[in-house]
Design a protein around this motif. Structure first.
Motif, PDB file in Angstrom:
ATOM      1  N   VAL A 113      -3.366   8.747 -15.972  1.00  0.00           N
ATOM      2  CA  VAL A 113      -2.692   8.348 -14.731  1.00  0.00           C
ATOM      3  C   VAL A 113      -1.195   8.349 -14.973  1.00  0.00           C
ATOM      4  CG1 VAL A 113      -2.352   6.477 -13.068  1.00  0.00           C
ATOM      5  CG2 VAL A 113      -4.639   6.917 -13.989  1.00  0.00           C
ATOM      6  N   GLN A 114      -0.460   9.031 -14.107  1.00  0.00           N
ATOM      7  CA  GLN A 114       1.006   8.939 -14.111  1.00  0.00           C
ATOM      8  C   GLN A 114       1.465   8.991 -12.655  1.00  0.00           C
ATOM      9  OE1 GLN A 114       2.973  12.035 -16.402  1.00  0.00           O
ATOM     10  NE2 GLN A 114       1.374  13.533 -15.977  1.00  0.00           N
ATOM     11  N   THR A 115       1.499   7.802 -12.082  1.00  0.00           N
ATOM     12  CA  THR A 115       1.761   7.649 -10.659  1.00  0.00           C
ATOM     13  C   THR A 115       3.176   7.143 -10.423  1.00  0.00           C
ATOM     14  OG1 THR A 115      -0.559   7.168 -10.198  1.00  0.00           O
ATOM     15  CG2 THR A 115       1.040   6.458  -8.554  1.00  0.00           C
ATOM     16  N   GLU A 116       3.902   7.866  -9.586  1.00  0.00           N
ATOM     17  CA  GLU A 116       5.240   7.469  -9.172  1.00  0.00           C
ATOM     18  C   GLU A 116       5.097   6.724  -7.840  1.00  0.00           C
ATOM     19  OE1 GLU A 116       9.654   9.545  -8.729  1.00  0.00           O
ATOM     20  OE2 GLU A 116       7.915  10.745  -9.325  1.00  0.00           O
ATOM     21  N   MET A 117       5.237   5.411  -7.884  1.00  0.00           N
ATOM     22  CA  MET A 117       5.012   4.590  -6.688  1.00  0.00           C
ATOM     23  C   MET A 117       6.078   4.807  -5.623  1.00  0.00           C
ATOM     24  SD  MET A 117       2.253   2.846  -7.040  1.00  0.00           S
ATOM     25  CE  MET A 117       1.140   2.170  -8.260  1.00  0.00           C
ATOM     26  N   ARG A 118       7.280   5.096  -6.044  1.00  0.00           N
ATOM     27  CA  ARG A 118       8.428   5.255  -5.162  1.00  0.00           C
ATOM     28  C   ARG A 118       8.693   3.966  -4.383  1.00  0.00           C
ATOM     29  NH1 ARG A 118       7.655  11.682  -3.490  1.00  0.00           N
ATOM     30  NH2 ARG A 118       8.222  12.440  -5.585  1.00  0.00           N
ATOM     31  N   ASN A 163       1.507  11.431  -7.269  1.00  0.00           N
ATOM     32  CA  ASN A 163       0.750  11.513  -8.521  1.00  0.00           C
ATOM     33  C   ASN A 163       1.146  12.772  -9.272  1.00  0.00           C
ATOM     34  OD1 ASN A 163      -0.968   9.185  -8.524  1.00  0.00           O
ATOM     35  ND2 ASN A 163      -2.151  10.107  -6.868  1.00  0.00           N
ATOM     36  N   HIS A 164       1.796  12.601 -10.399  1.00  0.00           N
ATOM     37  CA  HIS A 164       1.981  13.720 -11.312  1.00  0.00           C
ATOM     38  C   HIS A 164       0.611  14.010 -11.928  1.00  0.00           C
ATOM     39  CE1 HIS A 164       6.372  13.605 -10.958  1.00  0.00           C
ATOM     40  NE2 HIS A 164       6.194  12.298 -10.800  1.00  0.00           N
ATOM     41  N   PRO A 165       0.435  15.140 -12.614  1.00  0.00           N
ATOM     42  CA  PRO A 165      -0.914  15.505 -13.073  1.00  0.00           C
ATOM     43  C   PRO A 165      -1.703  14.345 -13.665  1.00  0.00           C
ATOM     44  CG  PRO A 165       0.568  17.297 -13.537  1.00  0.00           C
ATOM     45  CD  PRO A 165       1.415  16.181 -12.983  1.00  0.00           C
ATOM     46  N   CYS A 166      -2.823  14.053 -13.030  1.00  0.00           N
ATOM     47  CA  CYS A 166      -3.723  12.968 -13.411  1.00  0.00           C
ATOM     48  C   CYS A 166      -5.124  13.553 -13.552  1.00  0.00           C
ATOM     49  CB  CYS A 166      -3.765  11.878 -12.335  1.00  0.00           C
ATOM     50  SG  CYS A 166      -2.187  11.096 -11.951  1.00  0.00           S
ATOM     51  N   PRO A 186       0.823  -1.216   0.000  1.00  0.00           N
ATOM     52  CA  PRO A 186       0.000   0.000   0.000  1.00  0.00           C
ATOM     53  C   PRO A 186       0.854   1.262   0.000  1.00  0.00           C
ATOM     54  CG  PRO A 186      -0.868  -1.582   1.572  1.00  0.00           C
ATOM     55  CD  PRO A 186       0.449  -2.124   1.097  1.00  0.00           C
ATOM     56  N   ARG A 187       0.390   2.258  -0.725  1.00  0.00           N
ATOM     57  CA  ARG A 187       0.993   3.599  -0.739  1.00  0.00           C
ATOM     58  C   ARG A 187      -0.015   4.596  -0.190  1.00  0.00           C
ATOM     59  NH1 ARG A 187       4.880   0.156  -2.364  1.00  0.00           N
ATOM     60  NH2 ARG A 187       6.582   1.159  -3.505  1.00  0.00           N
ATOM     61  N   ASP A 188       0.493   5.725   0.299  1.00  0.00           N
ATOM     62  CA  ASP A 188      -0.434   6.811   0.608  1.00  0.00           C
ATOM     63  C   ASP A 188      -0.060   8.034  -0.208  1.00  0.00           C
ATOM     64  OD1 ASP A 188       1.721   7.904   2.154  1.00  0.00           O
ATOM     65  OD2 ASP A 188       0.319   8.716   3.613  1.00  0.00           O
ATOM     66  N   PHE A 189      -1.083   8.872  -0.468  1.00  0.00           N
ATOM     67  CA  PHE A 189      -0.937  10.042  -1.323  1.00  0.00           C
ATOM     68  C   PHE A 189      -1.668  11.227  -0.691  1.00  0.00           C
ATOM     69  CE2 PHE A 189      -0.708   6.326  -4.020  1.00  0.00           C
ATOM     70  CZ  PHE A 189       0.268   6.608  -4.954  1.00  0.00           C
ATOM     71  N   ILE A 223     -11.807  16.565 -14.002  1.00  0.00           N
ATOM     72  CA  ILE A 223     -11.509  16.418 -12.578  1.00  0.00           C
ATOM     73  C   ILE A 223     -10.034  16.068 -12.504  1.00  0.00           C
ATOM     74  CG2 ILE A 223     -12.055  15.214 -10.439  1.00  0.00           C
ATOM     75  CD1 ILE A 223     -14.739  14.392 -11.918  1.00  0.00           C
ATOM     76  N   SER A 224      -9.230  17.027 -12.070  1.00  0.00           N
ATOM     77  CA  SER A 224      -7.787  16.833 -12.067  1.00  0.00           C
ATOM     78  C   SER A 224      -7.283  16.576 -10.649  1.00  0.00           C
ATOM     79  CB  SER A 224      -7.086  18.065 -12.649  1.00  0.00           C
ATOM     80  OG  SER A 224      -7.367  19.221 -11.868  1.00  0.00           O
ATOM     81  N   SER A 225      -6.129  15.927 -10.577  1.00  0.00           N
ATOM     82  CA  SER A 225      -5.497  15.722  -9.275  1.00  0.00           C
ATOM     83  C   SER A 225      -3.987  15.726  -9.441  1.00  0.00           C
ATOM     84  CB  SER A 225      -5.969  14.421  -8.627  1.00  0.00           C
ATOM     85  OG  SER A 225      -5.595  13.309  -9.394  1.00  0.00           O
ATOM     86  N   LYS A 226      -3.319  16.150  -8.384  1.00  0.00           N
ATOM     87  CA  LYS A 226      -1.851  16.216  -8.379  1.00  0.00           C
ATOM     88  C   LYS A 226      -1.394  16.175  -6.930  1.00  0.00           C
ATOM     89  CE  LYS A 226       2.056  19.181  -9.813  1.00  0.00           C
ATOM     90  NZ  LYS A 226       2.724  19.224  -8.493  1.00  0.00           N
ATOM     91  N   SER A 227      -0.347  15.426  -6.670  1.00  0.00           N
ATOM     92  CA  SER A 227       0.159  15.343  -5.308  1.00  0.00           C
ATOM     93  C   SER A 227       0.793  16.665  -4.880  1.00  0.00           C
ATOM     94  CB  SER A 227       1.172  14.209  -5.173  1.00  0.00           C
ATOM     95  OG  SER A 227       0.540  12.952  -5.271  1.00  0.00           O
TER      96      SER A 227
END
Length: 225
Positions: free
Chosen positions: A171-176, A148-151, A108-111, A127-131
């Motif tokens: 979706v462009q998610t950096e899981m790290r 999350n980079h711009p999603c 699991p990851r948290d954002f 509907i946009s989202s960004k960390s």
């Protein structure tokens, strides 16, 4: 931090992804959902484009996807999705914790994400989202903090039938963490297909059980009988 300015810039970036038709490679087609990808310009990974048709009007679909209160009831990829700060009726910050996936090989990851809805001409909603960083919710030892980079979601009426909507998700998610990139690339397309299918099921259940009313911070829409 000017969250509103960041939100508006993120929405504009998601719009540019939607208008960009070059370089996408189809990586999965399943149950009338198409997943494409190409190399992200934001990080060393991929940006994914997911397309599907939802049997609901754009306004109601946008409301459903935007409201955080019932997200975990239908989105099986999440175990927590809480609004932690409201900026205005169209903008808020959420704390999200994902389920593990890839048979447990991705923990699991948290954002912490800035979420924003913007209405465009011809009944299109983004509907946009960004960390973002947010005081009071620093990374903890319990979860790896993803980014999350711009999603976002692009919802628009289906031309052949405006009672239905075309949903395009980016979706462009950096899981790290210490993940092998190929594990993410192998599992992400199937997870994205599942998201669209879960959203279709979720909106059907929500429509039947909510008294035919959609409620959130920016609108209340009656179901057409």
């Amino acid at each position: 931090m000017d969250y509103k300015a960041i939100a508006q810039q993120t929405a504009q970036e998601v719009l540019s992804y939607n208008q960009d038709t070059s370089g996408w490679k189809v990586v999965k087609i399943s149950k009338k959902v198409t997943v494409s990808s190409k190399t992200s310009r934001r990080f060393h990974g991929n940006i994914y484009r997911v397309e599907g048709i939802i049997p609901e009007s754009t306004a109601k679909l946008s409301d459903f996807l935007y409201q955080p209160a019932n997200r975990v009831t239908w989105d099986r990829s999440l175990k927590v999705h809480n609004m932690i700060h409201r900026i205005d009726s169209d903008t808020f910050i959420c704390h999200t914790i994902t389920q593990s996936f890839a048979m447990g090989s991705i923990s699991p990851r948290d954002f912490i994400d800035l979420v924003y809805i913007k209405h465009y001409a011809e009944n299109m909603d983004i509907i946009s989202s960004k960390s973002v960083d947010f005081p009071g919710y620093p990374p903890s030892s319990d979860y790896i903090r993803g980014y999350n980079h711009p999603c976002g979601f692009v919802c628009s009426p289906l031309k052949e039938n405006p009672a239905y909507s075309k949903l395009v998700m980016f979706v462009q998610t950096e899981m790290r963490g210490k993940l092998i990139p190929s594990i993410v690339e192998k599992t992400m397309p199937s997870n994205l297909v599942s998201f669209i299918l879960n959203a279709k099921d979720g909106i059907k259940v929500h429509r039947a059980s909510s008294g035919h009313r959609y409620l959130n911070g920016h609108s209340s829409l009656q179901k057409n009988n």
